[in-house]
Design a protein around this motif. Structure first.
Motif, PDB file in Angstrom:
ATOM      1  N   LEU A   1       0.804  -1.220   0.000  1.00  0.00           N
ATOM      2  CA  LEU A   1       0.000   0.000   0.000  1.00  0.00           C
ATOM      3  C   LEU A   1       0.838   1.271   0.000  1.00  0.00           C
ATOM      4  O   LEU A   1       0.275   2.374   0.093  1.00  0.00           O
ATOM      5  CB  LEU A   1      -0.932   0.009   1.220  1.00  0.00           C
ATOM      6  N   THR A   2       2.154   1.146  -0.125  1.00  0.00           N
ATOM      7  CA  THR A   2       2.989   2.346  -0.135  1.00  0.00           C
ATOM      8  C   THR A   2       2.531   3.364  -1.181  1.00  0.00           C
ATOM      9  O   THR A   2       2.407   4.563  -0.875  1.00  0.00           O
ATOM     10  CB  THR A   2       4.463   1.979  -0.354  1.00  0.00           C
ATOM     11  N   PRO A   3       2.245   2.958  -2.425  1.00  0.00           N
ATOM     12  CA  PRO A   3       1.795   3.954  -3.413  1.00  0.00           C
ATOM     13  C   PRO A   3       0.489   4.640  -3.013  1.00  0.00           C
ATOM     14  O   PRO A   3       0.304   5.832  -3.281  1.00  0.00           O
ATOM     15  CB  PRO A   3       1.623   3.127  -4.701  1.00  0.00           C
ATOM     16  N   LEU A   4      -0.412   3.900  -2.388  1.00  0.00           N
ATOM     17  CA  LEU A   4      -1.691   4.465  -1.971  1.00  0.00           C
ATOM     18  C   LEU A   4      -1.486   5.560  -0.933  1.00  0.00           C
ATOM     19  O   LEU A   4      -2.190   6.580  -0.924  1.00  0.00           O
ATOM     20  CB  LEU A   4      -2.582   3.361  -1.389  1.00  0.00           C
ATOM     21  N   ARG A   5      -0.488   5.378  -0.079  1.00  0.00           N
ATOM     22  CA  ARG A   5      -0.275   6.287   1.043  1.00  0.00           C
ATOM     23  C   ARG A   5       0.599   7.480   0.695  1.00  0.00           C
ATOM     24  O   ARG A   5       0.551   8.494   1.390  1.00  0.00           O
ATOM     25  CB  ARG A   5       0.352   5.510   2.211  1.00  0.00           C
ATOM     26  N   SER A   6       1.400   7.378  -0.360  1.00  0.00           N
ATOM     27  CA  SER A   6       2.385   8.439  -0.554  1.00  0.00           C
ATOM     28  C   SER A   6       2.569   8.918  -1.990  1.00  0.00           C
ATOM     29  O   SER A   6       3.327   9.856  -2.221  1.00  0.00           O
ATOM     30  CB  SER A   6       3.742   7.971  -0.024  1.00  0.00           C
ATOM     31  N   HIS A   7       1.905   8.299  -2.951  1.00  0.00           N
ATOM     32  CA  HIS A   7       2.171   8.636  -4.351  1.00  0.00           C
ATOM     33  C   HIS A   7       1.008   9.336  -5.040  1.00  0.00           C
ATOM     34  O   HIS A   7       0.921   9.346  -6.266  1.00  0.00           O
ATOM     35  CB  HIS A   7       2.545   7.375  -5.134  1.00  0.00           C
ATOM     36  N   GLY A   8       0.074   9.895  -4.288  1.00  0.00           N
ATOM     37  CA  GLY A   8      -0.995  10.681  -4.869  1.00  0.00           C
ATOM     38  C   GLY A   8      -1.903   9.890  -5.798  1.00  0.00           C
ATOM     39  O   GLY A   8      -2.122   8.690  -5.629  1.00  0.00           O
TER      40      GLY A   8
END
Length: 319
Positions: free
Chosen positions: A8-15
């Motif tokens: 979920l890193t992209p969901l939390r930090s990549h807009g």
């Protein structure tokens, strides 16, 4: 078949780009297995450890202290569920577990309580120092995670990312602490920790301990063991979101079989919508070739219909 593990890193930090990338992965899992793991989810590891410690402390209380926390349970869905107090599979004997339910925390003079709104109730609290604060902090953390996942669901299902936000801002969510004693040889035929069922709400966020025991039924009818993976939540689609998606997403039967010879603990967060939310097929999931399969229903009426069935047989077996 292995259940997918989604970062979920992209969901939390990549807009917006990160949301689209994760929405594709989550949507694929929701359409196929209905179950997936998430890692890098943002819930603090220390809070998770404290929540498990709270579960151990609660279930170690004397039976009479736990039973004092069952007030109006069948009306409020709050407090203690005694051993064999529930039938998730109505065709089988009562489940070999005990549980404790916490909902959205409201004061006794909250207007929704005073009005008798469905699934609005005062939580029950054991007399354990710090217990309430720990459990409510965990509730808020997984509630936030669940709302974030719904942004991915919405995008994947063809509606705006914030479509579910006003339907989950005062939810009928239930945080459930669970304890499964070792399954003994005197269990009735077909009696297990948690009978075969699909979950009722939109999504479940599950944290099992290292003992494991969760099993998921694949589309071909075989049972898949879902092991505990450190640092992850196990997520699964519930029947309410399946209905909202016009069966685009699938809720998958699951069960718990504790044959480890050890105590098993888990913490489940069931994210049901606000009680007044209308569960109706999303525009992105309906077409001339795929008309709505279900009539609109309030989330409260839908949840009540499911809970009534799971508790009724267990009550009759204890009489």
């Amino acid at each position: 078949m292995n259940l997918p593990v989604i970062d979920l890193t992209p969901l939390r930090s990549h807009g917006a780009d990160g949301l689209r990338a994760v929405a594709g992965d989550i949507g694929h899992a929701a359409r196929t297995t209905g179950f997936f793991y998430v890692r890098n989810h943002g819930v603090d590891a220390d809070l998770i450890a404290r929540a498990f410690a709270a579960a151990h402390d609660l279930f170690a209380l004397p039976v009479e202290d736990k039973m004092a926390l069952t007030k109006d349970f069948f009306r409020t869905n709050r407090g203690y569920v005694p051993f064999q107090g529930e039938n998730l599979d109505p065709d089988k004997p009562a489940d070999l577990k005990e549980a404790f339910n916490v909902g959205l925390d409201l004061a006794a003079d909250d207007p929704r309580i005073l009005a008798g709104d469905p699934f609005r109730a005062v939580n029950q609290w054991p007399q354990i120092p710090g217990w309430r604060d720990t459990v409510l902090s965990y509730f808020d953390a997984v509630w936030a995670l669940g709302r974030g996942l719904h942004r991915a669901f919405a995008l994947d299902l063809g509606v705006e990312a914030d479509h579910f936000e006003d339907k989950l801002d005062a939810p009928m969510a239930t945080l459930r602490l669970l304890h499964y004693p070792p399954q003994k040889g005197d269990a009735l035929e077909g009696q297990i920790g948690a009978g075969t069922h699909t979950d009722y709400g939109n999504i479940t966020l599950l944290l099992p301990d290292e003992v494991g025991g969760l099993e998921v039924r694949a589309r071909d009818g075989t049972w898949i063991k879902a092991p505990t993976i450190a640092g992850t939540f196990i997520c699964n689609i519930g029947d309410c979101l399946m209905r909202w998606s016009n069966d685009t997403y699938v809720s998958t039967p699951n069960r718990v079989v504790n044959q480890s010879g050890r105590e098993r603990y888990s913490i489940a967060f069931f994210l049901d919508p606000n009680p007044e939310a209308e569960v109706v097929s999303l525009e992105g999931c309906v077409s001339e070739e795929r008309p709505p399969k279900y009539p609109p229903i309030s989330a409260a009426d839908y949840l009540k219909s499911r809970l009534d069935a799971s508790y009724e047989q267990a009550k009759s077996e204890r009489v």
